[in-house]
Every structure is written in structure tokens, then in C-alpha cells.
Design a protein around this motif. Structure first.
Motif, short mmCIF file in Angstrom:
data_model
loop_
_atom_site.label_atom_id
_atom_site.label_comp_id
_atom_site.label_asym_id
_atom_site.label_seq_id
_atom_site.Cartn_x
_atom_site.Cartn_y
_atom_site.Cartn_z
N GLY A 154 0.80 -1.22 0.00
CA GLY A 154 0.00 0.00 0.00
C GLY A 154 0.83 1.27 0.00
N LEU A 155 1.97 1.23 0.70
CA LEU A 155 2.84 2.41 0.74
C LEU A 155 3.32 2.78 -0.66
N SER A 156 3.57 1.79 -1.49
CA SER A 156 3.98 2.05 -2.87
C SER A 156 2.77 2.31 -3.77
N TYR A 157 1.76 1.48 -3.62
CA TYR A 157 0.60 1.50 -4.52
C TYR A 157 -0.13 2.84 -4.46
N PHE A 158 -0.44 3.31 -3.26
CA PHE A 158 -1.20 4.55 -3.15
C PHE A 158 -0.42 5.73 -3.72
N TYR A 159 0.85 5.80 -3.39
CA TYR A 159 1.70 6.90 -3.85
C TYR A 159 1.74 6.96 -5.37
N LEU A 160 1.98 5.80 -6.01
CA LEU A 160 2.13 5.78 -7.46
C LEU A 160 0.79 5.90 -8.17
N SER A 161 -0.25 5.30 -7.64
CA SER A 161 -1.57 5.38 -8.27
C SER A 161 -2.16 6.78 -8.20
N ASN A 162 -1.73 7.54 -7.22
CA ASN A 162 -2.28 8.88 -7.00
C ASN A 162 -1.23 9.98 -7.16
N SER A 163 -0.13 9.67 -7.82
CA SER A 163 0.98 10.61 -7.88
C SER A 163 0.61 11.93 -8.57
N TYR A 164 -0.25 11.87 -9.58
CA TYR A 164 -0.60 13.10 -10.30
C TYR A 164 -1.48 14.00 -9.45
N THR A 165 -2.48 13.42 -8.80
CA THR A 165 -3.34 14.24 -7.94
C THR A 165 -2.57 14.77 -6.74
N LEU A 166 -1.73 13.92 -6.15
CA LEU A 166 -0.94 14.37 -4.99
C LEU A 166 0.05 15.47 -5.38
N SER A 167 0.65 15.32 -6.55
CA SER A 167 1.59 16.35 -7.02
C SER A 167 0.87 17.68 -7.24
N ALA A 168 -0.35 17.60 -7.81
CA ALA A 168 -1.12 18.83 -8.06
C ALA A 168 -1.55 19.48 -6.75
N ILE A 169 -1.99 18.67 -5.80
CA ILE A 169 -2.48 19.20 -4.52
C ILE A 169 -1.37 19.85 -3.72
N PHE A 170 -0.21 19.19 -3.66
CA PHE A 170 0.87 19.68 -2.81
C PHE A 170 1.90 20.52 -3.55
N GLY A 171 1.70 20.67 -4.86
CA GLY A 171 2.60 21.53 -5.62
C GLY A 171 4.02 21.01 -5.69
N ARG A 172 4.16 19.69 -5.71
CA ARG A 172 5.49 19.07 -5.80
C ARG A 172 5.44 17.96 -6.82
N ASP A 173 6.54 17.81 -7.57
CA ASP A 173 6.63 16.72 -8.53
C ASP A 173 7.03 15.46 -7.78
N LEU A 174 6.05 14.64 -7.43
CA LEU A 174 6.32 13.46 -6.63
C LEU A 174 6.89 12.29 -7.44
N LEU A 175 7.06 12.51 -8.74
CA LEU A 175 7.70 11.50 -9.58
C LEU A 175 9.09 11.92 -10.04
N SER A 176 9.60 13.00 -9.48
CA SER A 176 10.98 13.39 -9.79
C SER A 176 11.93 12.35 -9.19
N THR A 177 13.13 12.30 -9.71
CA THR A 177 14.12 11.33 -9.21
C THR A 177 14.35 11.52 -7.72
N LYS A 178 14.45 12.76 -7.29
CA LYS A 178 14.69 13.05 -5.88
C LYS A 178 13.51 12.61 -5.03
N ALA A 179 12.30 12.93 -5.49
CA ALA A 179 11.10 12.58 -4.71
C ALA A 179 10.94 11.06 -4.60
N LYS A 180 11.23 10.33 -5.66
CA LYS A 180 11.10 8.87 -5.61
C LYS A 180 12.13 8.26 -4.66
#
Length: 216
Positions: free
Chosen positions: A172-198
């Protein structure tokens, strides 16, 4: 079977196996892109380069084909997990390895996540009807249970940890983050799929999991 006909039969079986794997790969991509409801057998046949009748010959209908795709998806991930040889590692290293593997596998196979999303939309009835899916997943839980028990005996891990609950948390720790990465990135104003963020996410997941398991 005579000596002369045996090689012919074996070659036919290999051809049949190859055809089924080709169909499953094409169906996986189709279901991952369009879901069960939007997938079309015509497109699957075109992707696989086979006659549609051959798909029905092997898999009966779209529902059975989707079930087979899910089974193959679990077979693939469980087979790669088996190659980790987790029981050969110290308990802490084994859990860390499993967390890292799960994260890396989900990143490398986004179609696995979309297939699970589609299966859940249909209340996982295809998995519920699949004895093979249950058999494929049981060994991992048994392995994780052995790792937890060895860690407990050695005084590394606390006791009373349910291996199923632990694996659900790891996945779940991986699944939720990756399945919702676009919405989470938009909400928090961070690119959660950047190399650093991953990299930060993986470090966080390992810390959270081991922080729960390790004795203080």
C-alpha cells in the motif's frame, strides 16, 4: 506415444504455449489501457497478431481471459520475488529488500497497478474465482511469516506481527503513492515522480516499515 510422434507433439505444445503467452501479453496491455469494460477482443487479436477464434479457443471469453491475465501478472511478480532469496538474508535485510523490490517493481510495471485497479472495480470477482491466484500468493506470506518469526526469536523484531497485514502495508505504501501521484503532485505543488522525490519516498517507506518492526 511412439518415438517418432513425440517430438512433433512436444513442438506443438511449445507452439501452443507461445501462442497463449503472446495473447496474454497483448491482453495485458489492452486491459491495462482500457480496463475490462473497454477492452475489445478484436484489438487484442490485432495486438497479438492472431485470429480472434484462437483467443476464444484458449480462453473461452473476455472474462476468462482477464482472469488469466491477472493470474499471469501475479505469477510474474511472485516469480521475481522468489529470486530475491529472502530467507537467505538477515530479517532486517530481507524486509528492506522486499520493500525496495515492491517499489521498483511497481515503477517498472505500471500496468500491474492499472490491472489491479480494474480488478477492484469489479470487486475482484475474477481473483475470487481463481484458485491459482491464491496458490501463487500464499508462498510469499509464508516466507514473510518465517522472516518475522526468525526476527522475533533473534530479538530484532517485536512479536505479534501479522504477515498479511505487513505485506498489505508494504504494498500500500507504494501502490497509493504511485496510483495517485498526479493528484498528490497537483495538490501539494510538488513533482512526486521526480528522481529526488522517488528516492525520498523509498527511504521513507523503508524507515516506516522497519520502525514498526524493530524492537526499541
Amino acid at each position: 506415444m511412439t518415438r517418432d510422434t513425440a517430438p512433433v507433439a512436444e513442438e506443438r505444445q511449445r507452439d501452443a504455449d507461445r501462442s497463449q503467452l503472446t495473447i496474454l501479453a497483448a491482453a495485458r496491455d489492452e486491459f491495462a489501457e482500457f480496463g475490462l469494460g473497454g477492452a475489445r477482443m478484436d484489438r487484442i487479436a490485432e495486438r497479438a497478431g492472431v485470429n480472434k477464434r484462437l483467443i476464444y479457443y484458449y480462453f473461452e471469453d473476455k472474462e476468462k481471459l482477464f482472469e488469466a491475465v491477472l493470474e499471469q501478472a501475479y505469477l510474474d511478480i511472485r516469480e521475481e520475488e522468489r529470486h530475491l532469496h529472502l530467507l537467505d538474508l538477515a530479517p532486517t535485510d530481507a524486509v528492506r529488500k522486499l520493500v525496495e523490490f515492491t517499489w521498483d517493481y511497481y515503477l517498472a510495471h505500471p500496468e500491474f497497478l492499472t490491472l489491479l485497479n480494474s480488478a477492484n472495480l469489479h470487486k475482484a470477482r475474477h481473483l475470487a474465482e481463481s484458485r491459482r491466484a491464491k496458490e501463487l500468493n500464499s508462498p510469499l506470506i509464508e516466507t514473510l511469516g518465517q522472516i518475522l518469526e526468525r526476527g522475533r526469536r533473534e530479538g530484532t523484531f517485536r512479536g505479534g506481527v501479522d504477515p498479511v497485514q505487513l505485506y498489505v502495508s508494504i504494498a500500500g505504501l507504494s501502490y497509493f503513492y504511485l496510483s495517485n501521484s498526479y493528484t498528490l503532485s497537483a495538490i501539494f505543488g510538488r513533482d512526486l515522480l521526480s528522481t529526488k522525490a522517488k528516492a525520498e519516498r523509498l527511504s521513507h517507506m523503508v524507515d516506516v516499515t522497519l520502525g514498526y518492526l524493530l524492537r526499541s
